[in-house]
Design an enzyme around this catalytic site. Structure first.
Site, PDB file in Angstrom:
ATOM      1  N   ASP A 356       6.371 -56.123  -5.349  1.00 59.45           N
ATOM      2  CA  ASP A 356       7.331 -55.664  -6.379  1.00 59.45           C
ATOM      3  C   ASP A 356       6.571 -55.159  -7.591  1.00 59.45           C
ATOM      4  OD1 ASP A 356      10.089 -55.892  -5.540  1.00 59.45           O
ATOM      5  OD2 ASP A 356       9.685 -58.033  -5.425  1.00 59.45           O
ATOM      6  N   THR A 357       7.194 -54.311  -8.266  1.00 59.05           N
ATOM      7  CA  THR A 357       6.510 -53.522  -9.276  1.00 59.05           C
ATOM      8  C   THR A 357       7.530 -52.909 -10.209  1.00 59.05           C
ATOM      9  OG1 THR A 357       4.791 -52.978  -7.662  1.00 59.05           O
ATOM     10  CG2 THR A 357       4.973 -51.514  -9.530  1.00 59.05           C
ATOM     11  N   VAL A 358       7.101 -52.517 -11.428  1.00 62.55           N
ATOM     12  CA  VAL A 358       7.944 -51.652 -12.256  1.00 62.55           C
ATOM     13  C   VAL A 358       7.187 -50.373 -12.543  1.00 62.55           C
ATOM     14  CG1 VAL A 358       9.263 -53.517 -13.303  1.00 62.55           C
ATOM     15  CG2 VAL A 358       7.216 -52.693 -14.462  1.00 62.55           C
ATOM     16  N   SER A 375       2.668 -54.473 -12.580  1.00 63.53           N
ATOM     17  CA  SER A 375       3.130 -55.219 -11.411  1.00 63.53           C
ATOM     18  C   SER A 375       2.603 -56.641 -11.348  1.00 63.53           C
ATOM     19  CB  SER A 375       2.687 -54.478 -10.146  1.00 63.53           C
ATOM     20  OG  SER A 375       3.005 -55.204  -8.987  1.00 63.53           O
TER      21      SER A 375
END
Length: 535
Positions: A356-358, A375
């Protein structure tokens, strides 16, 4: 133009500045920073810090960062590698002695020294206009006062509850009342606010030295890690400006960060796809999807064979992205059936010895363009919370291997294979579009899918993000629900092993710079809770 009878959203248009992020509070913080006189870099860091508070499953100051930045009036793309390395005590022998025969996602041994704070400070010093105290103020306020939990965040939180329950200090704070927060519950992180204040006042030393570092080290050692305060002190300068890599595709220059990030897969995939004629039909034609999937299978095979820290092993980027090599990959693809057996990585020419990451992007009124990704890797990273400092620690070291002789085998002060990749499209030496697609291993597939949707099939920025996705992973072809049933049936008959998934593939943001009309056109992925805003 989209059919307004159907659900969906239009691209956002503005004439001055614009930000697109995965949470409304972060987008607003970025736009507020621009309107207060900050530039795109200031706004990007402000947004990333807010996301570290309000989207805690995806990102945090206990994680890593990569960035591509084009200063206004310049054609040079600046690249930042803000990924951390393994501690000095991280050897295969030490991990085996601790009972591991492979990397484990929730082990302290999967926690590398976080690189994000070092990257933020260096990027701010080199390209920012505002001080860290002003940039971090919105995040500090949200951490102290609290913020309502949004729907996608709540869904991810619920799925991660078992991981969060593994460590008592994590459960105390992230499972209030013994369960994950519900949509609309207000979540506060006062310890994180205090740490952000220290970073605002002291810069990188406020994180990598002193009481914050001591808390992280004590927490990791208690969980069995080999980390020391000396490892963290060395992290002050862990982030590095690096030379970006690029390819020419459909008259555009597409830029990526170099290894240890996975950007070279994007270049390889574009090179392979670029030699095909665009298939007839719409963007979800079976031929288009099949080709893209087969190209991805070949590229990810090469990733697993070669991608590692280039400071410690040779990564053959030039070869794997060359026209000659991608032409050979293209020749392997049969439009009528899926490959049953994958050829060896590198087509047997350079075999190794043995999630998951932004993402966010900002363009300001002066023309500075920023592509920025931060992340914790998997949801809530390692699940290990340094309680006194409020830092959730990532598990980026899960990208290492314990296989002796493999390019990505864990070693002291080595960076692991990384999934997070910001993208930048340039045309005629000026930035055309900062873009990115989140989702761990999905990102190279997601970036190339998005670019093809927009530049090849003519979908607008928002529609290109909205289009249903598929991804070959772990021997299966993972398919979102929006893929037509007839196409799914045909892909199965071609030999793909399909798997319908509950959680959609990643998220994404992009800002298209229309210089002819003086307009910014932004999109934000509906798979997340965010939005694009401009003024």
């Amino acid at each position: 133009m989209r059919d307004f009878h159907h659900p969906g959203r239009s691209p956002v248009l503005a004439m001055n500045g614009m930000a697109a992020t995965s949470m409304p509070a972060a987008t607003l913080a970025a736009v507020d920073m621009l309107r207060a006189g900050g530039n795109a870099m200031d706004a990007a860091i402000a947004a990333a810090a807010v996301l570290a508070v309000v989207e805690p499953q995806s990102t945090g100051i206990g994680g890593d960062n990569f960035c591509l930045y084009v200063p206004a009036g310049q054609s040079k793309v600046v690249a930042m590698n803000g990924s951390g390395w393994a501690p000095a005590g991280a050897t295969p022998e030490r991990l085996r002695a601790d009972g591991l025969d492979k990397m484990e996602a929730t082990s302290a041994h999967s926690v590398t020294v976080p690189g994000a704070v070092s990257a933020w400070v260096k990027l701010n010093a080199a390209h920012g206009r505002k001080g860290l105290d002003e940039i971090l103020a919105p995040a500090i306020r949200l951490a102290e006062e609290g913020h309502p939990v949004h729907p996608r965040v709540a869904a991810d939180w619920e799925v991660a509850a078992a991981k969060l329950a593994k460590h008592p200090q994590t459960a105390r704070h992230f499972l209030p009342g013994g369960h994950s927060p519900q949509v609309g519950d207000v979540f506060r992180q006062p310890a994180l606010a205090k740490t952000l204040r220290k970073i605002a006042a002291e810069g990188a030393r406020g994180f990598y030295e002193g009481e914050v570092a001591a808390d992280m080290v004590a927490t990791l050692q208690a969980a069995g890690g080999s980390h020391t305060e000396a490892d963290f002190a060395a992290g002050i300068d862990i982030a590095q400006f690096v030379e970006p890599i690029q390819t020419r595709w459909k008259g555009l220059d597409v830029f990526q960060c170099p290894p240890n990030g996975s950007g070279m897969l994007v270049l390889s995939m574009l090179g392979t796809l670029g030699g095909f004629e665009t298939p007839a039909g719409d963007p979800l034609s079976v031929t288009r999807m099949h080709r893209h999937v087969e190209v991805a299978r070949l590229a990810y095979r090469d990733r697993d064979g070669f991608l590692a820290d280039p400071s410690q092993v040779d990564v053959p980027v030039a070869k794997l992205t060359s026209p000659d090599y991608t032409a050979k990959l293209r020749a392997l693809i049969d439009d009528e059936r899926a490959m049953r057996e994958m050829p060896p990585a590198g087509l047997a020419e350079m075999l190794p010895v043995h999630k998951d990451t932004v993402y966010l992007c900002v363009v300001d009124a002066e023309g500075n363009a920023c592509s920025f990704i931060n992340s914790l890797f998997e949801s809530f990273g390692s699940g290990i919370l340094a309680e006194k400092s409020g830092v959730m620690l990532h598990n980026r070291g899960f990208g290492f291997r314990l296989e002796e002789g493999h390019p990505n085998c864990i070693a002291p002060h080595k960076r692991p294979m990384h999934t997070i990749i910001p993208g930048m499209v340039m045309r005629d030496g000026v930035p055309l579009m900062p873009f990115g697609v989140m989702g761990g291993h999905f990102q190279p597939m997601g970036q190339t899918w998005f670019l093809s949707n927009h530049f090849e099939y003519g979908l607008d920025v928002q529609a290109a993000l909205d289009l249903p996705r598929l991804f070959p992973y772990a021997g299966k072809l993972q398919v979102e629900r929006g893929i037509p049933a007839a196409a799914i049936d045909r892909l199965a008959r071609m030999g793909h092993q399909l798997e319908m998934i509950d959680k959609p593939h990643g998220g994404g943001q992009a800002i298209l710079i229309d210089r002819a009309r003086g307009v910014l056109i932004g999109g934000s992925d509906p798979r997340k809770d965010g939005c694009a805003l401009g003024y």
